[in-house]
Design a protein around this motif. Structure first.
Motif, mmCIF file in Angstrom:
data_model
loop_
_atom_site.group_PDB
_atom_site.id
_atom_site.type_symbol
_atom_site.label_atom_id
_atom_site.label_comp_id
_atom_site.label_asym_id
_atom_site.label_seq_id
_atom_site.Cartn_x
_atom_site.Cartn_y
_atom_site.Cartn_z
ATOM 1 N N LYS A 147 0.949 -1.133 0.056
ATOM 2 C CA LYS A 147 0.074 -0.168 -0.071
ATOM 3 C C LYS A 147 0.874 1.310 -0.010
ATOM 4 O O LYS A 147 0.606 2.341 -0.640
ATOM 5 C CB LYS A 147 -0.801 0.026 1.256
ATOM 6 N N THR A 148 1.932 1.187 0.809
ATOM 7 C CA THR A 148 2.784 2.312 0.915
ATOM 8 C C THR A 148 3.493 2.512 -0.521
ATOM 9 O O THR A 148 3.629 3.784 -1.009
ATOM 10 C CB THR A 148 3.927 1.966 1.906
ATOM 11 N N GLU A 149 3.820 1.533 -1.223
ATOM 12 C CA GLU A 149 4.608 1.517 -2.566
ATOM 13 C C GLU A 149 3.360 2.255 -3.750
ATOM 14 O O GLU A 149 3.812 3.032 -4.389
ATOM 15 C CB GLU A 149 4.756 0.256 -2.775
ATOM 16 N N ALA A 150 2.160 1.864 -3.440
ATOM 17 C CA ALA A 150 1.146 2.288 -4.370
ATOM 18 C C ALA A 150 0.896 3.964 -3.994
ATOM 19 O O ALA A 150 0.882 4.726 -5.042
ATOM 20 C CB ALA A 150 -0.124 1.810 -4.335
ATOM 21 N N ASN A 151 0.916 4.543 -3.018
ATOM 22 C CA ASN A 151 0.778 5.684 -2.569
ATOM 23 C C ASN A 151 1.900 6.558 -3.020
ATOM 24 O O ASN A 151 1.791 7.803 -3.377
ATOM 25 C CB ASN A 151 0.713 5.697 -0.965
ATOM 26 N N LEU A 152 3.162 5.857 -2.742
ATOM 27 C CA LEU A 152 4.555 6.525 -3.167
ATOM 28 C C LEU A 152 4.487 6.864 -4.603
ATOM 29 O O LEU A 152 4.782 7.833 -5.320
ATOM 30 C CB LEU A 152 5.639 5.888 -2.793
ATOM 31 N N GLN A 153 3.725 5.758 -5.282
ATOM 32 C CA GLN A 153 3.825 5.832 -6.906
ATOM 33 C C GLN A 153 2.727 6.944 -7.144
ATOM 34 O O GLN A 153 3.010 7.737 -8.106
ATOM 35 C CB GLN A 153 3.275 4.652 -7.535
ATOM 36 N N LYS A 154 1.686 7.148 -6.465
ATOM 37 C CA LYS A 154 0.927 8.254 -6.884
ATOM 38 C C LYS A 154 1.417 9.658 -6.596
ATOM 39 O O LYS A 154 1.422 10.398 -7.426
ATOM 40 C CB LYS A 154 -0.470 7.973 -6.106
ATOM 41 N N ILE A 155 2.212 9.725 -5.490
ATOM 42 C CA ILE A 155 2.842 11.101 -5.174
ATOM 43 C C ILE A 155 3.928 11.356 -6.138
ATOM 44 O O ILE A 155 3.996 12.586 -6.741
ATOM 45 C CB ILE A 155 3.385 10.797 -3.911
ATOM 46 N N MET A 156 4.591 10.296 -6.659
ATOM 47 C CA MET A 156 5.567 10.629 -7.701
ATOM 48 C C MET A 156 5.177 11.070 -9.034
ATOM 49 O O MET A 156 5.633 11.792 -9.659
ATOM 50 C CB MET A 156 6.289 9.398 -7.935
ATOM 51 N N ASP A 157 3.848 10.542 -9.134
ATOM 52 C CA ASP A 157 3.335 10.720 -10.621
ATOM 53 C C ASP A 157 2.841 12.357 -10.550
ATOM 54 O O ASP A 157 2.577 13.177 -11.466
ATOM 55 C CB ASP A 157 2.024 10.155 -10.838
ATOM 56 N N ARG A 158 2.638 12.926 -9.129
ATOM 57 C CA ARG A 158 1.996 14.400 -9.099
ATOM 58 C C ARG A 158 3.011 15.341 -8.545
ATOM 59 O O ARG A 158 2.744 16.373 -8.677
ATOM 60 C CB ARG A 158 1.082 14.323 -8.023
ATOM 61 N N ALA A 159 4.452 14.497 -8.373
ATOM 62 C CA ALA A 159 5.361 15.426 -8.203
ATOM 63 C C ALA A 159 5.837 16.503 -9.064
ATOM 64 O O ALA A 159 5.753 16.097 -10.366
ATOM 65 C CB ALA A 159 6.635 14.658 -7.651
ATOM 66 N N GLY A 160 6.246 17.541 -8.881
ATOM 67 C CA GLY A 160 6.455 18.645 -9.726
ATOM 68 C C GLY A 160 7.836 18.959 -10.075
ATOM 69 O O GLY A 160 8.484 18.762 -11.170
ATOM 70 N N SER A 161 8.650 19.262 -9.152
ATOM 71 C CA SER A 161 10.094 19.666 -8.962
ATOM 72 C C SER A 161 11.130 18.247 -9.026
ATOM 73 O O SER A 161 10.636 17.042 -8.724
ATOM 74 C CB SER A 161 10.501 20.291 -7.727
ATOM 75 N N VAL A 162 12.053 18.542 -9.630
ATOM 76 C CA VAL A 162 13.042 17.517 -9.720
ATOM 77 C C VAL A 162 13.470 16.753 -8.466
ATOM 78 O O VAL A 162 13.576 15.702 -8.129
ATOM 79 C CB VAL A 162 14.262 17.568 -10.656
ATOM 80 N N ARG A 163 13.531 17.751 -7.287
ATOM 81 C CA ARG A 163 14.126 17.302 -6.070
ATOM 82 C C ARG A 163 12.728 16.523 -5.376
ATOM 83 O O ARG A 163 13.354 15.470 -4.753
ATOM 84 C CB ARG A 163 14.268 18.646 -5.322
#
Length: 306
Positions: A171-187
């Motif tokens: 579940k944490t992996e899925a949430n991190l994947q969603k956050i990564m898709d919405r992340a804007g900056s390279v950092r």
């Protein structure tokens, strides 16, 4: 006169008929009421029986024990046998393994030695958990059982813990994947990617441990120790073996003596200067004694004897 007498009879008949009708109507109504009341009573009785049955079922359900899951056991067995022939027994064990759908995971044979004149072998087996007891019974028939041991370890709690941790990490992996898709900056992307990599690595480790435990539960291991029987009277060695043994002993003794002489020669060569000095001192002392010490005078007896 006739008319006067006829009217009372007619009225009496009318009154009798009216009363009979009333009585019949009342009887009919009472019968209908009774007939209606009977199904209602029967229905009420069925409902009461149904409620009583439901209450009894609920009581049984409350008192019935809760079905628990089967214990997850890792079973290990060890058995030691004394057999007539180790080689034939190893072949028989291979056949038993094939029959029980198991695997041979280790074999170690040791030839007889001076300190251990018996022929021994150690075999590691992996058998399905439900075939452990039949396999041990077949192995026990191959020789004389010297020892037998079975141990079991319940790992049900560990399996449940690993499964729960694996689910949460997924579940944490899925949430991190969603956050990564919405992340804007390279950092932010790099930070989330690093955390996602750590989570996936942990998932792989836990999944490997979970599969290892499940495999150990599904397959039991057996350690089989075989030892050849030794007769009370040892047979006499053949003549060729005796001659060979004597020749080996004599050649070994000769080589040891030659090596000893060679070592002595090396010691003498190394210490030869000291030996020469010692011999020279003795020779010089004797010569000095002959030249410097006075000679004893010769007696007449010694002269006449000359």
């Amino acid at each position: 006169m006739y008319t006067a007498t006829k009217l009372p009879r007619t009225s009496a008949l009318f009154i009798s008929a009216l009363l009979g009708g009333l009585i019949f109507t009342s009887c009919a109504s009472s019968e209908q009421t009774a007939n209606k009341a009977a199904p209602q009573i029967a229905a009420n009785g069925a409902v009461n029986q149904l409620s009583a049955r439901e209450s009894s079922i609920s009581q049984k359900a409350e008192t019935a024990p809760i079905n628990r899951s089967r214990p997850q056991l890792i079973k290990k067995a060890a058995i030691s046998l004394t057999v007539n022939s180790v080689d034939k027994t190893v072949d028989a064990v291979s056949q038993i393994i094939n029959q029980q759908q198991g695997d041979l995971i280790g074999l170690k044979q040791q030839q007889p030695k001076n300190d251990n004149p018996r022929y021994t072998a150690t075999i590691q087996l992996r058998i399905p958990e439900d075939r452990l007891e039949p396999t041990l019974e077949q192995l026990a028939k191959l020789g004389t059982v010297e020892s037998r041991n079975i141990t079991a370890e319940d790992v049900g709690d560990r399996l449940v813990d690993f499964q729960a941790r694996l689910t949460n990490l997924q579940k944490t992996e899925a949430n991190l994947q969603k956050i990564m898709d919405r992340a804007g900056s390279v950092r932010d992307v790099l930070s989330v990617a690093q955390e996602l990599s750590n989570v996936r690595q942990t998932i792989e480790q836990i999944d490997a441990q979970l599969k290892s435990l499940q495999n150990q539960v599904a397959y039991s291991t057996i350690t089989l120790n075989l030892e050849a029987a030794v007769s009370s009277t040892s047979p006499q060695p053949a003549l060729g073996l005796q001659v060979k043994e004597t020749w080996n002993n004599s050649t070994h003794s000769l080589s040891a003596f030659s090596v000893g002489l060679l070592k002595l020669g090396i010691w003498l060569i190394v210490y030869s200067p000291y030996l020469l000095i010692f011999v020279a001192l003795i020779y010089g002392f004797r010569r000095w004694r002959r030249t410097h010490l006075p000679r004893l005078p010769q007696t007449p007896e010694s002269t006449s004897s000359d």
